[in-house]
Design a protein around this motif. Structure first.
Motif, short mmCIF file in Angstrom:
data_model
loop_
_atom_site.label_atom_id
_atom_site.label_comp_id
_atom_site.label_asym_id
_atom_site.label_seq_id
_atom_site.Cartn_x
_atom_site.Cartn_y
_atom_site.Cartn_z
N VAL A 1 0.83 -1.22 0.00
CA VAL A 1 0.00 0.00 0.00
C VAL A 1 0.86 1.26 0.00
N ALA A 2 2.12 1.13 0.44
CA ALA A 2 3.04 2.27 0.40
C ALA A 2 3.83 2.33 -0.90
N GLY A 3 3.77 1.26 -1.71
CA GLY A 3 4.26 1.30 -3.08
C GLY A 3 5.76 1.34 -3.26
N ARG A 4 6.55 0.98 -2.24
CA ARG A 4 8.01 1.00 -2.43
C ARG A 4 8.48 -0.26 -3.15
N PHE A 5 8.42 -1.39 -2.49
CA PHE A 5 8.79 -2.67 -3.09
C PHE A 5 7.65 -3.66 -2.80
N LEU A 6 7.10 -4.26 -3.84
CA LEU A 6 5.91 -5.09 -3.68
C LEU A 6 6.30 -6.54 -3.42
N PHE A 7 6.93 -6.76 -2.26
CA PHE A 7 7.37 -8.09 -1.87
C PHE A 7 6.96 -8.36 -0.43
N THR A 8 6.69 -9.62 -0.14
CA THR A 8 6.35 -10.03 1.22
C THR A 8 7.44 -9.62 2.20
N HIS A 9 8.70 -9.91 1.85
CA HIS A 9 9.79 -9.62 2.77
C HIS A 9 9.97 -8.12 2.99
N ALA A 10 9.69 -7.32 1.97
CA ALA A 10 9.79 -5.88 2.12
C ALA A 10 8.70 -5.36 3.05
N ALA A 11 7.49 -5.91 2.92
CA ALA A 11 6.38 -5.48 3.77
C ALA A 11 6.69 -5.75 5.24
N ALA A 12 7.22 -6.93 5.54
CA ALA A 12 7.55 -7.28 6.91
C ALA A 12 8.64 -6.36 7.46
N TYR A 13 9.67 -6.14 6.67
CA TYR A 13 10.77 -5.26 7.08
C TYR A 13 10.27 -3.85 7.35
N GLU A 14 9.48 -3.31 6.44
CA GLU A 14 8.98 -1.94 6.60
C GLU A 14 8.09 -1.81 7.82
N ALA A 15 7.26 -2.82 8.09
CA ALA A 15 6.36 -2.76 9.24
C ALA A 15 7.15 -2.69 10.55
N VAL A 16 8.16 -3.53 10.66
CA VAL A 16 8.98 -3.52 11.88
C VAL A 16 9.72 -2.20 12.03
#
Length: 466
Positions: free
Chosen positions: A308-323
């Motif tokens: 939803v933030a549109g940086r990198f559309l990957f599962t691992h990127a989403a987890a990293y960004e959330a933390v």
């Protein structure tokens, strides 16, 4: 009665689950709002089912090509209904263990079922229920984009969102798009005996990856039977005698392609609708919610991570960004999210990417770029595995500092992490030689290239030899 939390996470997919667990670990009173199934796209429509499909397809391919291992080849009898049943069994196994909502509730996380809408900097409405919070983290993900092709909506089509809800695979497919999803599915379908055509608008598939390796992979796909069409402009879709036909142009010439089903894979759209963003003044753009390098929106109590933030559309990127976002909320000191995110397309062989391509490095550093290259034909492990199609490419700049790495090989997704870490830590290639690589592995090739760099350095110092 108003519910009060330190953190409310909207969406319990890849980013939301990892973020919630991290928040619980540091003692933050947390609620997660989820309107559908816990696990999000990764579990139900993306990573888990697609990789399960790829595993079944690889098994069929190994049976069919067993002669290269000195064994009799066998043409497998493929029933895709059984393949799809296996995929669903794997999904439900994950859903009942690691992604089980009770696991998160046992951590002290409240799961609020419903649809969330921001009503202020620190308030949300969840189906009529008011929730107050110090911070909000939006992890609502994305969905498949649908191109405006004449007749497509009326004809009907499948996407990654409903592909794995079918009882079995279609008898034949035309895939619109040449990105990772389409290419992975095209190889899998072909290996399962499903006639598959891929229509790519550009002159090559996987345009974000290293072109030299993409060319090798392209030849492999075509050799396996994928009908790959490049420089295609799709114009309209019709239904003819129960089959679906895409009409358009291929390299400027009129053409059409017919199959039992169409699969659309032309990218993703962020899920920003219905969140109340406009009402509370949160900025958005073409790729989704606008965030800074700390994953904050322009409303400082609201953060966003993942697709939803549109940086990198990957599962691992989403987890990293959330933390990283939650760390920014609750810990002293501020840190930026990294722009260097590795990725992998899980074809066979896999195609992994970290940092800059050769062209990107030369555009940034000019002539101060070296390219280190090892064909798998020179890897003893690749020879032993009859898997010599592929290469390891390492890009260095500024006196051998590693700035890019690209691998086409079996398990390239596992191999890339060593080089991704080297890029992040700004290591030089000869420093990687200090790590003793296990022999015989495919990663020995990384050690070989690092050794070459170290030998070059030693050569310059040979005047010191006693």
């Amino acid at each position: 009665m108003v519910d009060r939390y330190d953190l409310v996470i909207v969406g319990m997919g890849s980013g939301g689950m990892v973020g919630a667990e991290f928040a619980a670990t540091i003692g933050v009173r947390t609620a997660v709002v989820e309107r559908a199934r816990v696990g999000g796209d990764c579990l139900w429509t993306g990573c888990v089912p697609s990789k399960a499909l790829l595993a079944s397809a690889k098994a069929a391919h190994v049976m069919r090509t067993a002669d290269k291992y000195g064994l009799p080849s066998v043409v497998p009898e493929v029933d895709t209904e059984l393949v799809w049943k296996r995929i669903r069994a794997i999904q439900h196994d994950v859903a009942s263990t690691d992604d089980d909502p009770k696991r998160y509730e046992d951590m002290g996380i409240d799961i609020l079922r419903g649809t969330a809408r921001l009503t202020g900097p620190n308030t949300l409405d969840v189906d009529g229920r008011t929730v107050e919070t110090r911070y909000v983290l939006l992890c609502t993900g994305s969905r498949p984009a649908v191109p405006g092709i004449e007749g497509l909506a009326g004809t009907g089509f499948i996407t990654s969102e409903n592909l794995f809800e079918l009882e079995r695979a279609p008898e034949s497919t035309v895939m619109i798009g040449g990105g990772p999803i389409a290419i992975e599915m095209a190889q899998a379908f072909t290996r399962l005996g499903i006639r598959t055509t891929v229509l790519q608008k550009g002159s090559e598939i996987l345009p974000r990856d290293e072109p030299e390796l993409v060319q090798i992979l392209t030849a492999r796909l075509i050799d396996e039977g994928v009908d790959l069409r490049l420089d295609v402009d799709t114009e309209r879709v019709t239904v003819d005698a129960g089959s679906k036909t895409v009409h358009g142009r291929e390299r400027g010439e009129p053409a059409s392609w017919t199959a039992a089903e169409l699969l659309v894979a032309v990218g993703r759209r962020p899920n920003i609708e219905g969140l109340g963003l406009e009402e509370v003044g949160i900025a958005t753009g073409p790729r989704g919610i606008t965030v800074d390098d700390r994953m904050r929106t322009n409303l400082k109590s609201v953060y966003a991570s993942g697709d939803v933030a549109g940086r990198f559309l990957f599962t691992h990127a989403a987890a990293y960004e959330a933390v990283r976002a939650i760390r920014d909320m609750f810990f002293p000191g501020k840190g930026k999210v990294r722009d260097s995110v590795p990725w992998c397309t899980f074809t066979d062989p896999e195609l992994a990417h970290a940092g800059l391509t050769i062209a990107e490095a030369r555009a940034r550093f000019g002539d101060d770029v070296d390219v280190w290259h090892l064909d798998l034909a020179h890897s003893d492990r690749a020879r032993a595995d009859s898997a010599t199609e592929g290469s390891i490419i390492i890009v260095t700049a500024k006196r051998q500092k590693i700035v890019g790495a690209h691998i086409l090989a079996p398990s390239a997704g596992e191999m890339i992490h060593e080089l991704a870490l080297a890029i992040t830590e700004e290591l030089k290639l000869n420093q990687v030689a200090a790590l003793i690589h296990v022999y015989p592995t495919l990663c020995t090739g990384i050690g070989q290239l690092a050794g070459e760099a170290a030998f070059e350095g030693a050569k310059r110092l040979r005047w010191l030899v006693r």
